[in-house]
Write an enzyme that holds these catalytic residues in place. Structure first.
Site, PDB file in Angstrom:
ATOM      1  CG  ASP A 121      -1.647  -0.588   1.368  1.00  0.00           C
ATOM      2  OD1 ASP A 121      -2.431  -1.514   0.393  1.00  0.00           O
ATOM      3  OD2 ASP A 121      -2.687  -1.808   2.279  1.00  0.00           O
ATOM      4  CG  ASP A 139      -6.616  -1.500  -1.624  1.00  0.00           C
ATOM      5  OD1 ASP A 139      -6.984  -2.577  -1.759  1.00  0.00           O
ATOM      6  OD2 ASP A 139      -5.651  -1.092  -0.661  1.00  0.00           O
TER       7      ASP A 139
END
Length: 164
Positions: A121, A139
């Site tokens: 991330d 995401d």
């Protein structure tokens, strides 16, 4: 619908490739937990590793089965969505884009988890004391795709004209 199937898979493949490319850029150029301020006070690039699921849930789990279970469940979701797209007789525009985005995003995160045991991330949004969880392109695609499906679900459908 056959033409749309391949378009949907093409969109999913583009999302997968964009997700993988951006993660690779971060993994090769930014040390874990290093921060680059893109828009100070709002947006940073921060290299973080998520071994759990959304919002860091299960990130601290020490179960040796965590990764296997997450890969199997998410992999099943990818197969299910791909099958939905393949078998659909008709899709509204929002559902087409929604399922395509979700498929590409889910495939990107499943690939990372299966290959590396974690998901990278790096997108970090915040304002003052409010900090959103760090996320990635996959995401984002999953969230946007889910919103499109919700819009399609809640939008009134056109009724066929009564011909009698």
């Amino acid at each position: 619908m056959p033409d749309l199937r391949w378009k949907a898979y093409g969109v999913a493949a583009l999302i997968f490739a964009l997700d993988r490319f951006t993660k690779w850029l971060v993994e090769t150029n930014v040390s874990v937990m290093d921060t680059y301020h893109v828009i100070p006070g709002f947006f940073d690039i921060v290299h973080s590793e998520n071994r759990g699921v959304a919002f860091g849930i299960l990130n601290d789990s020490t179960s040796e089965w965590r990764t296997t279970i997450l890969v199997v469940l998410a992999g099943a979701a990818v197969i299910f969505i791909a099958a939905m797209l393949w078998n659909a007789q008709r899709l509204d525009r929002a559902s087409f884009w929604g399922l395509s985005l979700i498929l590409g995003g889910a495939a990107g995160n499943v690939f990372d988890r299966a290959m590396f045991g974690k998901v990278t991330d790096f997108l970090d949004l915040y304002y003052r004391d409010y900090h959103w969880h760090t996320f990635n392109v996959a995401d984002s695609a999953i969230v946007v795709g889910s919103c499109l499906l919700l819009i399609d679900l809640l939008r009134p459908k056109r009724q066929a004209a009564n011909v009698s």
